[in-house]
Write a protein that holds these residues in place. Sequence first.
Motif, short mmCIF file in Angstrom:
data_model
loop_
_atom_site.label_atom_id
_atom_site.label_comp_id
_atom_site.label_asym_id
_atom_site.label_seq_id
_atom_site.Cartn_x
_atom_site.Cartn_y
_atom_site.Cartn_z
N PHE A 34 -18.24 -29.15 93.49
CA PHE A 34 -16.95 -28.97 93.68
C PHE A 34 -16.81 -27.30 93.47
O PHE A 34 -17.17 -26.72 92.57
N VAL A 35 -16.28 -26.43 94.83
CA VAL A 35 -16.30 -25.14 94.93
C VAL A 35 -14.89 -24.92 95.03
O VAL A 35 -14.21 -25.35 96.02
N SER A 36 -14.34 -23.58 94.71
CA SER A 36 -13.07 -23.22 94.91
C SER A 36 -13.22 -21.55 95.21
O SER A 36 -12.91 -20.86 94.22
N PRO A 37 -13.39 -21.29 96.61
CA PRO A 37 -13.29 -19.81 96.82
C PRO A 37 -12.18 -19.11 96.31
O PRO A 37 -10.98 -19.62 96.38
N ASP A 38 -12.24 -17.94 96.23
CA ASP A 38 -11.31 -17.12 95.74
C ASP A 38 -10.93 -16.32 97.06
O ASP A 38 -11.50 -15.25 97.64
N TYR A 39 -9.66 -16.58 97.46
CA TYR A 39 -9.01 -15.75 98.64
C TYR A 39 -8.06 -14.90 98.40
O TYR A 39 -7.23 -14.28 99.37
N GLN A 40 -7.89 -14.40 97.26
CA GLN A 40 -6.80 -13.58 96.73
C GLN A 40 -6.85 -11.99 97.35
O GLN A 40 -5.75 -11.47 97.11
N ALA A 41 -7.78 -11.78 98.08
CA ALA A 41 -7.94 -10.43 98.62
C ALA A 41 -7.13 -10.26 99.75
O ALA A 41 -6.84 -9.29 100.22
#
Length: 167
Positions: A34-41
């Motif tokens: 399970f991966v959850s990329p960080d898109y906050q940029a």
Amino acid sequence: MTNLVIYNHGKDSIPWGEKPLALAEVAKRQGFEFVSPDYQASNDPDWRVQQLLALDITGCETLVLVGSSMGAYVSTVAAETIKPKGLFLIAPAFYLPGYARTDFKPTTANIEVFHGWQDDVVPPENAWRFCREHRARLHMLDADHRLLSILPLMVTAFERFLGTCAA
């Protein structure tokens, strides 16, 4: 070969909030990474699609995309290219101003959508429209946009969904 779930968080969310943490537990129990990329940029949904498409998924036997709100849009658009076994969408941000795409071709028939009747961010009829067009399984529940009040129900459905995808 591995089984992989990629969780795509919403516009103002974080990669490891309550929903992804709960869903990750289920995925791990069923043998999925399970991966959850960080898109906050960036809050640009199409930039986020490009970030998702750039992930290395070689060697992945069963890929499942999960998305919440803007992340559901990201998952669905990316699904046209990476062809997952399933799409699990939470309060999908479809047919909204500022989103480039209003026509979707998700390439999988295994689509499950959760949406709240009390959602004041994405109108419930948007989820219904998408599900009608793609013959997706729709759960309309008495909840708001975040759907945390029905998280246990969603977790149970996700467990069944992953079993279907892995079969």
